[in-house]
Structures are given as structure tokens and as C-alpha cells.
Design an enzyme around this catalytic site. Structure first.
Site, PDB file in Angstrom:
ATOM      1  N   GLU A 294       0.687  -1.203  -0.039  1.00 38.36           N
ATOM      2  CA  GLU A 294      -0.007   0.055  -0.102  1.00 38.36           C
ATOM      3  C   GLU A 294       0.945   1.263   0.059  1.00 38.36           C
ATOM      4  O   GLU A 294       0.631   2.155   0.826  1.00 38.36           O
ATOM      5  CB  GLU A 294      -0.933  -0.031   1.176  1.00 38.36           C
ATOM      6  CG  GLU A 294      -1.903  -1.162   1.168  1.00 38.36           C
ATOM      7  CD  GLU A 294      -2.907  -1.255   2.430  1.00 38.36           C
ATOM      8  OE1 GLU A 294      -4.181  -1.512   1.979  1.00 38.36           O
ATOM      9  OE2 GLU A 294      -2.653  -0.833   3.540  1.00 38.36           O
ATOM     10  N   ASP A 373      -8.624  -8.191   3.868  1.00 35.72           N
ATOM     11  CA  ASP A 373      -8.751  -7.419   4.610  1.00 35.72           C
ATOM     12  C   ASP A 373      -9.845  -6.991   5.660  1.00 35.72           C
ATOM     13  O   ASP A 373     -10.480  -5.998   5.319  1.00 35.72           O
ATOM     14  CB  ASP A 373      -8.325  -5.975   3.669  1.00 35.72           C
ATOM     15  CG  ASP A 373      -8.060  -4.888   4.643  1.00 35.72           C
ATOM     16  OD1 ASP A 373      -7.578  -5.143   5.872  1.00 35.72           O
ATOM     17  OD2 ASP A 373      -7.855  -3.638   4.282  1.00 35.72           O
ATOM     18  N   GLU A 401     -13.379  -1.027  11.355  1.00 34.61           N
ATOM     19  CA  GLU A 401     -13.290  -0.369  10.215  1.00 34.61           C
ATOM     20  C   GLU A 401     -14.421  -0.713   9.139  1.00 34.61           C
ATOM     21  O   GLU A 401     -14.917   0.263   8.335  1.00 34.61           O
ATOM     22  CB  GLU A 401     -11.781  -0.853   9.480  1.00 34.61           C
ATOM     23  CG  GLU A 401     -11.555  -0.222   8.085  1.00 34.61           C
ATOM     24  CD  GLU A 401      -9.956  -0.433   7.565  1.00 34.61           C
ATOM     25  OE1 GLU A 401      -9.207  -1.123   8.367  1.00 34.61           O
ATOM     26  OE2 GLU A 401      -9.864  -0.131   6.306  1.00 34.61           O
TER      27      GLU A 401
END
Lengths: 824, 824
Positions: A294, A373, A401
Site C-alpha cells: 500500500e 482485509d 473499520e
């Protein structure tokens, strides 16, 4: 030295209502406290034993109203005695043994004296034993005759905080950082100390204190005293500090011309940096590294391997006993989505499998529970079963998240249990569940365990809402003992947090236990993953956000079918990364579980699940089930009025009602998308037909203009209305034509974060409701993230009534409306 | 025009715990709401009827969750119908009549329609009827078939606020003024409007908005718009504004050379001022005047009479329909205390009796309930029975000036009832209770009624504490209907304020009903008056503060006896101011009630009461009873945990525990004083012997120095210890010699208002408690006002333990200590 006085008595004089600050350590007065001695003694006045003693005094003072006498050594009267086995065994003739962090709780009778002995394998174990005894007392468990040994399942039970040095937190939903502000440690370290106490109460023994997307400044000399201050605040609770570093630091901070891991001068630089830090923080636990992922630089810059990178840092840490956590979350986010063989799910395994055995013994590969993820459902990461000669730890995300960001209530323990208990068949015939692999048990690794990404913040209740605290509690309890049942953990947490009223306990526990399935039902069933805006805020619905980009979270829904073909036979081959029994189960449609079907296979919409439903009908049904369940939570919560303190009662009710509205938004968006894509109607006729719903764009508009919402399914009918800034107050109205009666109005409006619009609802000339759109949700647009429901119950309507909604924009917020529902 | 929206919906979105802001108008959800129509209609959209309609909608929304439809005129369906009798009678064929402010609640069936009719004698009556119906619903009274007429007992039901234009409030204990700040009306008038609503809910129809010790500036042109703003905020609730003026204003404000009431130019000046004010406030109710009293100038300056002064202003008000309230609280505060014939108690009668018939018809003499000044017990003022041709109103003090200043809980309704029901024998054989005289019923006066001195302020809960709200509620209910029982009022208030749980209701109601007697028991039994510092803060104990000065609140305690001889035979002749039957009863020791004995007679300490006890033993016993009762209130309150919301539960518990400590201070101070004075020991051996008490001055002191406390009885042993500023932290310690066990420590310390000292208590090396002395009590000295108890329960002591109290002074606060008690 006395560190605790202000904490010790704070609870007694506080006149405030329940803020959630004390979480599960409220130590509320017991109706029937057990018989207890008047003395709590420690074997030696060390920092950790003193913490244990003070906590025991504090807890029993709260629960029984009595202040135990603090003594040292073996008292001459009945007492609670705290120490290590080594300290206590001689005088008390203990025969038990205990390892590091483990403890024994034992009633010892010596002459006329009764001792309630807390004997740790080490001092930290003694502290954990004290918390365990307090928990027993708070839960009303019998303590008259104790003889228990409790040993943690894994040596490493850690948390990560993704706190930025400026004070923000990446994916944090409970306020700003308790550690950092303006590139320095916060002036007031009391929150750090209190966080340490919470962690210690769960047996968590380490915490990384800055974002894994690390600011290189963490390695500058100026930051060392700040790391030391944080470590000082944690130390009385046995929590060791870890920092996250950036692999490019030798260049960015060190001023060198390279960060190539094989260059000796780079190794020297790292060693010098760590030597320096260890001078200030001799018990620093180690370092976390996210590399080549990332946008973070890594060994790939120089064509080196992850092992080269990991060992480089590990060797610099080794002399100090430090550990290097190397994150397994490495993938290419520029993948060609047109290539059906590409698969981000493969990345962790592909990157690390061949390196098995190449990592030093003080390196740990930190592997997320699933291959993608932290999605609403993923299979266990195949890498977990593939590393035999490498230490690993499982990374679980406590911060929500992809789970509603503390605005939705999702108790994650059942999901974690699903993964932790999953048998990877990694070693012959005997079971090798994920938890055993992660803990290092299966292949006899020296290190292993669990890492929870927590991201609590400065909010009074730490987590952004009261119920989300259950996830930190649950993570900690599982990290200590993953064999605990979800029900046990939910029940403990509820009783400690809200008290032991049976109705409160049963209502909250059952809500918690079903909440993950509920959330999955409305956000991404059958292994579709969380159907959110994966390149954006990870919050609202955006079914296609995962597609046609390089990020690789593809579900590959098209007109013919849906799902990611990860089979060996025709797909990406991902399934082949599992050991044979697992791979066989996943490869075959006959044995692949429904819950993971679309994660592993691409099937037509009409494909029949094991449960007999077609895929598309299951999508429709589960979304209705999910939304109905949340509405049910709010209803059930209302039965707890007066049983839960007013402040938390109201706060949680408001949260559940908000979530109920959001669940309906998700339900409609996902269902409309798949009905449109599949061209298969809902067999129950619900999707696209909403009784009593009036689209704002079809109402009589004054000032409001119609907007296309992107993506279209995010709004009912694909459109909403907005009131441009400067247009003054806008209005949307309709004439009611139903029969006279009592109705509930639901106004679906858009609560953007860039302004506070005001709304008023009129029936005829009567104002029946008004509110300010002042929520903070992570979007500044008219979309599913901002789509919010206002429920106005108890409205008497008569045929011919005009219902008018007025919106007054503010800042960039356009007082947007999606629809109104009028229901009986 | 919509005035109510923000109020209307505020309660729905508020996530806060109970602050007390909504007092008895909480409209909490009902478990079993009654059947109600869907419409609330008003006959005409006037201001008051609209208020009534909006309140009905707000109240029912809170209690039932439904929003009634607002209509005008007679609805075509079942409805609550609000209007005046005149408006509603024709269509509904009402036969009932109602006078001003009165109302009828009646179920009317018309064809298939059921109307729940609220018909006022005027619009204000309709508003009061709406509040009455809401109260019935909140209390769970049946409303299915109503036929009730309710008429107020007296035309005038007023409140006074002693607010200074700068924003302070004389004798106000609930925060700063809601009206004034810095010589102007406050920017935000919402508190005024909400206060108006509270007053209207009780049927109170007027409010004076500035201190009777009036700032002359109130009459300056600059102030007129501010008076008008306040009147505007009150008007929707039918509350008319009144102002207090200073009699010297023609000189101080008008620049004239005289304020002689017989001077024509003075009369012209007053007329011009009032004409001006009435232009801005056409419905100004009138003016309050305190003259020739406590330093205020008055007609005596020019040898004129109170009637001259009153009529002067009354005539200027007359053209506008205004009323002049002339305060009867006139006395000489420079009286010679050596003259046994002098008597402040005579003053009101002596000043006004001869003027009976000389006051204009729009003058009201405003008479305090007793002849002195709101003491804990006084007989009814003889002036009440003496005015036959003069309007009067009874002034009752709602603010707890002599009743613990909102720090002690005293429900005053039983005291007021005692006076209001007292038969003055003013007119032949038929009863003439005080209430009838005050209301003008006995002698057929056109005006009369009640004035309550309320002094609420900006505090969230208006009153400084939650329980004190009951006194405003009780005053309002009595002013409307003095025949209501104390129990009925306490029960209503408790249910409306805390809900209808039977245990909560019974506990709070019984506490309230006994609280006045309890307070009397520990502050001033047998008619001694409140034995406080009458020339100072009116809060703590000071038995002799009333003596040897000109203020005339003498109780004349000396070595031989106690009490003020007010007989005709040998005393001041005060008793002769009563009509014969009353005077006879009071004059004779055989018939004088014990409760007023020392107010009316001087007797030896050994004098036997009707109840068989000697005076001095009764003083001892009653003080122990009072202090024990308060300790009991705190214990009883603890049984309401979880039945009362957390926030109010904790706040009130802390208040009751503080009061329990203060009651012990009063008990000891008064008893020690009288034991010393009378030289007669307590027959029960308690006074002067306190088991387990250790005087600070007798402890081992480090830094602390012994101080004589003045008066001596204000501290145990007459002494305390103080830590001089700059001495650092001081300590007082003792060695415990009792047997091992669980103990409660009570630390009696001095919490001055001029600093925040810190205290720590150690047992051996163990810190067992610490606190900050941050109360605000009205004293900066070591005395009975600042004497405060810290209770530390659940301490395990062993023989030989050192108990050490450390005090750290701050500002002018000396971390003073009086004593420690160690009790099992």
C-alpha cells in the site's frame, strides 16, 4: 511511591452518570458481596505487585465499600496474598507451578488462618491473577474455596494502535490519540495509564503505539523521550511498548543514500538507532514493520526479500531481546482486474510461503485472519497453515473499520472464533486449528500469538460507543484463552459493564451473539465481502467499488453470475494454497460452505445453495433479515429502560435506531443492485416495491432540485433532492391519501459531514418534528454513508393532509432528501 | 407565528441524563397511557390558548409518544377542546360557569363524538386547565369521564424574585439571575420563558423581577426596554411582570430635591415614570415597595405614613390597572436590647394596624407569614388578623434562606399549612383561617392572595438542588388551593419528578413530610427561631448571634432560663396584638403550644413542657432526633439506588450525606451551648460525651496549630486546628487503641469558600482517602458553616495503627480540622 491515589478515590466522589470510561472495570457495588479478609498483602513491593495490590483495594472498595489493609509479607491474619510462586511457595507450601504470565488462585489454610493466594508464575502473572479474582467476584462466582491454575494460550497477546504522531488515528473511531499530539507525546499520560490497566485486566502484555503506516520521525532522537514517557505510563500494568517503523528510514531520517537491507552500513544504522532507544526504554518489546504494501517502501526496492528486511531489523533488536513483527499484509494494489487469474487473496501466501525457515527466531510474521482485509467474512488465511518454521501471530481487527465504524453494533468474537477454531489440517491427522498455529503450538515455535488492532481514543468511552468496548474485551479474553465460548465472553462483558440483572444480561448477550450474522446479512452475505466503498471510506454501500480497479477485492458480479472463482480447476488457484483436506472442501461446490461460496466460486444467480435458496433470493432474504434484526435490537433495547442507567440507555438506543436506518439503506441498495444486475425479481416481491414510500424527487418541490445519486442504488429510485446553498429553505411536499389513523413517518435524509442542515416536518400547518443534521459520518456527498433515517412516531394523519419537509442547507451540506415512508 | 418548536422537540433528541431542568414537567413516558383523541383544538388562536394547545401536544408527546393534531374550532372528530366558557358554551351547550383563571374539565358527548373539554373562565383559565389535565394524566388519574370545576382560592398568586440588576440574587441559591446581567436584561430569554411555563403550570400569574431592595436604576428610561423583553417572554404563559422600586427615586433618579409623598411634583414624577413604563409594558401588573425598613428610605423621612407612601404610588398606577404591593416587613433594627419591653415582633402590627382603611383599593399590604423573618417556626403574624379594610397578601419564602440554603432538604409546605390553616378568630364565631384573611375572603376585600419569594437561578435545576424544587411546586399548589394536604402535594411532586414507582414515591414523600420537623429539631425547637448567625450568613449555628444587638431576633437565653416574654402581663405585650381567643391561648402557659413556647414566654430551663420533658432536655433530645433523622434520610435514599436515575440519585445522596454531617454540627453546637448556659446535664449523658471522638487539638500535630473557634460551641471542644498558608502540608495523627475490626472514620473539617484545600487520610502507610474541600458555603472562617463531615466507611483498624490526616491549605483556606470520630 504512591501512584494511584487520585484513581483510587475518583469513583467515590464522582457525581457523574455512566460515561463508559471505566468500561468492564466499573467495580459497581455488589448486592451480596462475598466474605473477604481485611488484608491484601504482597510478597514484595515491586511495581507490578503493587499494581495488583492497589487494584485489589480499588476493586473491593468499589464492590464492597471496604478498604483492605495493604501489607507486605505473610500477614498474621486472614488475607489475600499476592506474589510469585517462587516468593510464596516456601511459607505457604505451594506445590503448584506456573509459567510466565500464568497464575494460581488457591485457598490455603495455615493454622487458624485462611489465605486467598494469588501466585503468579512471574509478577505479571500475579497482576493477572488479581484481575481474575476481581472478575470472579464481580461476576458473583464462588470464591470460598479456590484451586485454579490459569495459563495463557500464547506468549504474545498484543495490541496495535494505528495512531499518527500528529494525534489522528487511522481507522480510529473513538476520538484522537491518547498517546500523541502535534508530533509529541500528550502532556497528560493518565489515559495511557488507564488504557494499560484495561489491557492488563485482559492479560494483554504489549502495545505498539504508532501507525504501521509509520511516520519515519518516530526514529529521530527528539521522539525518544516521548516513547519513554509512554512506556513509563504502561509499565505499572505490565504492558510493554513497541513502535512501528518505516523501512526507508535510513534515507529519510538517517540521511543515507540507501536503505538496502544487505548494505552493512544500513544494518549499522538500524542497530545504532535501536541501541539509542533501548537506552531510554530498556524493556521496549520490539518493532512492527509494514513494508512493500500500500505504498510503503520495502526490500523490493532493491530486489531483496521480506526475510532480508525482517532479519535486518531483528538482528539489531536481538541484543536487547526485542522482537520484529513483520506484517504479512503485502499485496499489489495495481493488479490487472481483467486477468481472471489475478487474485489479491493469494498475496500473503505467495509472498511468504517460500520464505518459511528463512526468518530469524525473533521475527514474527503478523498475518491478518483472512486473505483480504478484515472483511465481514473471509476464510482463514492459507498462510497460517503454511508456515512451519516461522513464528507467526494472528492480526485481528478490533476497531470496526469494515464493521460500521462504531456506529453499527457488531460483536466480533463469534467471527474470530470461527477462524481461530478452523482446522487447517496442517500437520497430519490431529486437529491443527488456526489458534494453535498462530500460537506456535502446532510446530513448536518459540514465539506466537495474537495482535489486535484496537485504535481506542480520547472519547470518554474510548471506543466511540459503549457496545464496541465488548470487542476489546472479547479480543483480550480470546487472546488469553481462545477456547472460551462466545456466549461466555458476551455474558461476562455484559455483567461487568451493565450489571447482573438477568433481563439486561440476556437481552444484551443475545443481541451481541447475533450481531455479526446480522451485519453480514445486510452488508455482504455468502462471502461477497463487505460491499462498501473499498477505495473510499469503507463505511457506506457501494457494491461496485471493488470492481474494475487494481485493489483486488473483486466479487465479479455481472449479468450472469457473481463470485470470485478461486478454484484450482478454473480459477485463480487460491484454494490450492490450503492443505489438501481444506482445499478439497473448498474446491467442490458440493462441500463448499454457503457462507464462503462467493468468496471462492463464481456461480449463476440461480445457483441453489445447500439451504435450497437461489443465490440471488438468499441475497434478498438475508438483507431483509439483517435489517429486521437491527430494528428488533432497538425494540429489545427499549425493554431495558430503567434497568440500564439513563445516560447509556439513551445513547445506545439512539445508536441502535441509527443503525436500523442504515441497515435499511444497505438492504435496499444491495438488493436493488442485484435485482438490476440479475434481472431476477425478488420472489417475495419486496425489492423495488416499498409500501408507503414516497420518493423525494416525485414530491412537490420548492427550491429542491433532483440529483442523480452515484452509485444509483445508494438512493431509493437512484435519485435524491438537494437544496443548493443560497437557495434559502427548500421544501418537498405530498398529499396524504390514505385512511385516517396513527402513522409513523420515516424521513430518509442525507447527513453530510460538511455542514449542519436543519430539517422541519409539517403536517398541514403543524410542525411535527425538527432536527439538526449534525452526525459525523465519513462522507461529504449525498450517498449511502450520509443517508440517515429520522423516525417520527405517533403522527395522526387524515386524508388530504399535506406533509411537507423543509430543509435549510448549511455549509456544504445540502439538506438532501431521499424519500419519506408513511407506515402504520 | 410559531414560538415553540425548539422546546417541543428538545426532549426527544436529548441524550443527557436527568438534570432537573424540566422539574415536575418532565412528561416522562407512561407505562399505561390512557385512551386519548388524536386532535387538540383551540377555540381561537390567541397567545394563551396557543400556549395551552402546544403544551398539551408537548406533554402528550412525551407521555404517550403521539403528536396530537393542532386544530382551531370544533373538530369533526373526537378531540381535546380548549377555550373559554364563553367561546365554547354555545356549540357544546355548556352550562358551567367559571371565573377568572378558573377552569372546567368536562367530557362532552355530541352525537358520536367525545370531546374532552377544557373551558376556562378566561384564556388564562384555559391554559391552567390544560396543565391540570396534563397533571392528571401524568399522575395516572382517570380521565375517561370528567366533570370538574376548579377555581383558584385567591385572585393574586404571585412570586417575587430578589434579583439584582447586576445579575446576583439576594438570598438566591440556584445560580445567577435568569433576568439580569450587568444592568441589562440577559441576552437569552429562554430561561425566562421556561420559568413562566413552570409558574403557569401551578397557576401563578405574576412575578416581580427585581430585588425589593431595589436599585433605583430600574426606573431609568434605559431599563424600560429590558423590562419589556422580560414581560414579552413571560406573556405567553399568562405571567405578568411587576417591578420593585426605591422610594427615594425622585431624588436619586429624578434629580429632584425631595421624595416627600405629599409633594405634588413627587406624585407627578411617579405618574410620568409609570406612564412611560406602561407604554412599553401595557400589562405590567404593578409595583412592589419596601420602605422604611433595613436601611431603605421611606415616608418616615418626611414624617409621612405608610399609607401616604403607598397611595402615592397606587394612584400613579391606577389609570393603568396596576397594583401596589407595600411590604409589611417594616421594623427598627437599632432597638435597645436592654429594654425588655422592646419587641421586633410587634413591628408589623404597630406600623400598619392604625392605618387600616387608609390604603387605596389597589394597594396590598404584603405580610410575611410570621412576625419576625421566615424563621424555622413563628406564629402567624398578628397583622393578618388585624386588617379589615385593607387588602393583604401573605408573603411566604420559597427560597431557603433560614432553611439550609438549598444545601439542606426542607419541604416547607407543612410549615406553610400550619400558618395558613391557623384560625385568627378575626370575625365572630366562624373560623377565619389565615388563608381566608390573606385571600380577602374574610372581610370581602377585592384583592388578596399569596406572594412567594422564589429566587430561582441559572443552575440547571433552577433551585440549587433537586429536592428544593418541591417548595416552588408546593407554594404554587397551595396558592391555588391552600386546602390541599401536605401529603397530597408531596405525593404529586414526587410522582411528577421521579416517576410513580411506589417505593420511590413512599420514600421521598415520607422524607419530605418529616423534613421540616427534622430541621426544626436540629436548628431551633420550641420557638427559639433558627439559631443561626442572624446578622451574617443565616446559614451555620450561632446561638447568641441574635442577642445583644438591635436586630431584635432575641431569644434571651441566660443562666436562668430562655425565651422571649411576649405576654401582656409581664412581657412586651405582643400577644395582645392577637384577637382575644388567640391571645388567651398564647398568654397562658397552660395553653401555649410547646412548639411556640420560647417565642412567647421566658421560662426556666427546668420548666416542664406539656409533653412532660423539661425545656433543656427537650432541646437536647430534639437535636439528637433531628440529626438522627437526617442520617436516616441518607440511609433511606440508598434504598432507591437503580430506582432513581443515576445522576439525580448520586447528587441527592451526596446532599443528604452532607446535610447529615451538618445536622450533627448543629446538634452539638446548640446542645453544648445550652448545657453550658443551663448547667443542667443531658439526662441521657450524650452532650459533651462523644464516644470514639478525637479532638484534632488533642492529636499529635505537625504544622497544624490550635485555634479557638468563635463562637466556641461551633467546634467540638471549642477549638480546631489550622494549617497556616506557607506551612506546606500539615498533619494530625493519633494511635488507635481499640480492638481490631471494621470501622467508619468521620473527619470533621472546615471547607471554607476562599480556597480549595486538599486532605489525605492515612492508616499507617496506607492512603485510605483523599478529597478536595471545594464546597461553596457562605463562610471564609473556621466555623459551623464551613464545618463539614467526610465519612470514610469500611476501614479495617488494628490496635496500634497510626491514623494520620494531612491537610494542604490553598488560598485562604487553612485545611482546618475539628475532630475525627472512629465508630463501628
Amino acid at each position: 511511591m504512591k501512584l494511584w491515589p487520585l484513581i483510587l478515590f475518583a469513583g467515590l466522589s464522582a457525581l457523574h452518570a455512566e460515561t463508559g470510561y471505566n468500561a468492564w472495570l466499573r467495580y459497581a457495588p455488589l448486592d451480596n458481596p462475598p466474605a473477604l479478609p481485611a488484608v491484601v498483602s504482597i510478597a514484595a513491593p515491586s511495581v507490578l505487585e503493587t499494581s495488583a495490590q492497589q487494584e485489589m483495594i480499588r476493586g473491593l472498595r468499589g464492590m464492597t465499600g471496604r478498604t483492605l489493609r495493604e501489607e507486605t509479607g505473610l500477614p498474621k491474619e486472614n488475607a489475600i496474598v499476592i506474589g510469585t510462586v517462587a516468593q510464596l511457595a516456601p511459607e505457604l507450601h505451594l506445590t503448584a507451578t506456573a509459567g510466565p504470565d500464568a497464575y494460581v488462585l488457591k485457598t490455603v489454610v495455615s493454622g487458624t488462618r485462611h489465605y486467598l493466594v494469588i501466585a503468579g508464575g512471574d509478577e505479571r502473572g500475579a497482576l493477572y491473577g488479581a484481575f481474575a479474582l476481581l472478575r470472579k467476584i464481580a461476576l458473583g462466582d464462588p470464591i470460598a474455596t479456590l484451586d485454579e491454575h490459569d495459563t495463557p494460550y500464547a506468549p504474545l497477546r498484543w495490541v496495535n494502535q494505528w495512531d499518527n504522531l500528529e494525534g489522528t488515528i487511522e481507522r480510529g473511531y473513538g476520538g484522537r490519540s491518547i498517546f500523541w499530539d502535534g508530533l509529541k507525546s500528550r502532556e497528560d499520560m493518565s489515559r495511557v495509564s488507564d488504557y494499560g490497566r484495561m489491557l492488563a485486566s485482559l492479560g494483554i502484555n504489549g502495545c505498539s503505539i504508532n501507525n504501521v503506516n509509520a511516520n519515519p520521525k518516530i526514529l529521530t532522537p527528539e521522539l525518544i523521550p516521548h516513547i519513554a514517557r509512554i512506556a513509563d505510563a504502561f509499565r505499572p500494568w505490565g504492558v510493554r511498548v513497541m513502535i512501528a517503523v518505516d523501512f526507508g528510514s535510513p534515507k529519510t531520517v538517517g540521511g543515507m543514500d540507501t536503505f538496502d537491507p544487505v548494505e552493512p552500513k544500513v544494518a549499522e544504522w538500524w542497530k545504532a538507532r535501536f541501541d539509542e532507544i533501548y537506552k531510554a526504554v530498556p524493556d521496549l518489546a520490539g518493532v512492527v514493520l509494514k513494508a512493500d504494501s500500500e505504498g510503503r517502501v520495502g526490500p523490493a526496492t532493491y530486489g531483496r526479500s521480506h526475510a532480508d528486511a525482517a532479519n535486518l531489523l531483528a538482528r539489531a533488536l536481538k541484543p536487547h531481546g526485542g522482537i520484529l513483527f513483520y506484517r504479512g499484509f503485502v499485496y499489489d494494489h495495481h493488479m490487472d482486474w481483467n486477468n481472471p487469474k489475478n487474485d489479491r487473496g493469494r498475496a500473503a501466501y505467495d509472498n511468504f510461503h517460500d520464505l518459511d525457515g528463512k526468518f530469524d527466531d525473533n521475527v514474527i510474521v503478523q498475518i491478518k485472519n483472512g486473505p483480504i482485509d478484515f472483511q465481514v467474512r473471509e476464510p482463514a488465511s492459507p498462510l497460517v497453515g503454511a508456515l512451519e518454521k516461522t513464528n507467526q501471530a494472528m492480526e485481528l481487527q478490533v476497531t470496526q473499520e469494515y464493521f460500521g465504524q462504531s456506529k453499527h453494533n457488531v460483536f466480533l468474537v463469534p467471527m474470530w472464533k470461527d477462524v481461530l477454531d478452523f482446522d487447517m489440517h496442517a500437520k497430519g491427522a490431529s486437529p491443527t486449528p488456526v489458534k494453535a498455529l498462530a500460537a506456535g503450538k502446532t510446530f513448536g515455535r518459540p514465539l506466537g500469538g495474537f495482535v489486535g488492532v484496537v485504535n481506542i481514543g480520547l472519547d470518554d468511552n474510548w471506543s466511540g460507543n459503549h457496545l464496541s468496548q465488548s470487542n476489546l474485551y472479547g479480543y483480550g479474553r480470546l487472546a488469553w484463552n481462545p477456547d472460551l465460548s462466545s456466549r461466555r465472553i458476551a455474558d461476562e462483558w455484559t455483567k461487568l459493564t451493565f450489571g447482573s440483572d438477568p433481563k439486561v444480561d440476556e437481552t444484551i448477550t443475545s443481541m451481541q451473539l447475533s450481531s455479526w450474522r446480522t451485519y453480514e446479512n445486510y452488508t455482504g452475505p455468502l462471502g461477497l465481502q463487505t460491499l462498501t466503498d473499498i477505495t473510499g471510506n469503507h463505511y457506506g454501500v457501494n457494491v461496485e467499488a471493488s470492481e474494475r480497479n487494481g485493489w483486488g477485492q473483486w466479487h465479479r458480479a455481472d449479468e450472469n453470475g457473481v463470485g470470485m472463482d478461486r478454484t484450482v480447476a478454473t480459477g485463480t488457484g487460491y484454494i490450492g494454497q490450503y492443505r489438501k483436506p481444506v482445499a478439497q472442501m473448498y474446491e467442490s461446490l458440493a462441500t463448499c460452505p454457503d457462507d464462503l461460496l462467493l468468496f471462492l466460486h463464481h456461480v449463476p444467480y440461480s445457483y441453489k445453495l445447500h439451504n435450497g435458496k437461489t443465490v440471488v433470493q438468499y441475497i434478498y432474504d438475508s438483507h431483509y433479515e439483517g435489517a429486521d434484526a437491527v430494528a428488533g435490537y432497538a425494540r429489545q433495547w427499549k425493554t431495558l429502560r430503567r434497568l440500564v442507567d439513563e445516560q447509556r440507555y439513551k445513547t445506545i438506543l439512539a445508536q441502535l435506531e441509527y443503525q436500523a436506518g442504515q441497515a435499511a439503506v444497505w438492504r435496499d441498495a444491495v438488493n436493488v443492485y442485484f435485482q438490476k444486475m440479475s434481472k431476477i425479481a425478488d420472489a417475495k416481491g419486496r425489492v423495488g416495491h416499498w409500501p408507503g414510500r414516497y420518493e423525494a424527487e416525485a414530491m412537490t418541490l420548492k427550491g429542491y432540485t433532483t440529483r442523480d445519486i452515484v452509485p444509483a442504488e445508494d438512493a431509493s429510485g437512484g435519485k435524491g433532492v438537494a437544496c443548493a446553498a443560497g437557495a434559502g429553505t427548500c421544501a418537498a411536499s405530498l398529499n396524504f391519501t390514505g385512511e385516517a389513523g396513527w402513522y409513523t413517518l420515516r424521513v430518509e435524509y442525507f447527513d453530510q459531514s460538511n455542514g449542519v442542515a436543519h430539517y422541519k416536518v409539517w403536517v398541514g400547518k403543524q410542525l411535527v418534528d425538527e432536527w439538526a443534521a449534525d452526525l459525523r459520518v465519513p462522507s461529504m456527498r449525498l450517498d449511502s454513508s450520509t443517508s440517515t433515517r429520522r423516525t417520527i412516531a405517533g403522527i395522526a394523519l387524515r386524508p388530504g393532509d399535506e406533509i411537507r419537509i423543509e430543509g435549510e442547507p448549511n455549509g456544504g451540506e445540502l439538506a438532501g432528501l431521499d424519500y419519506v415512508e408513511i407506515i402504520r
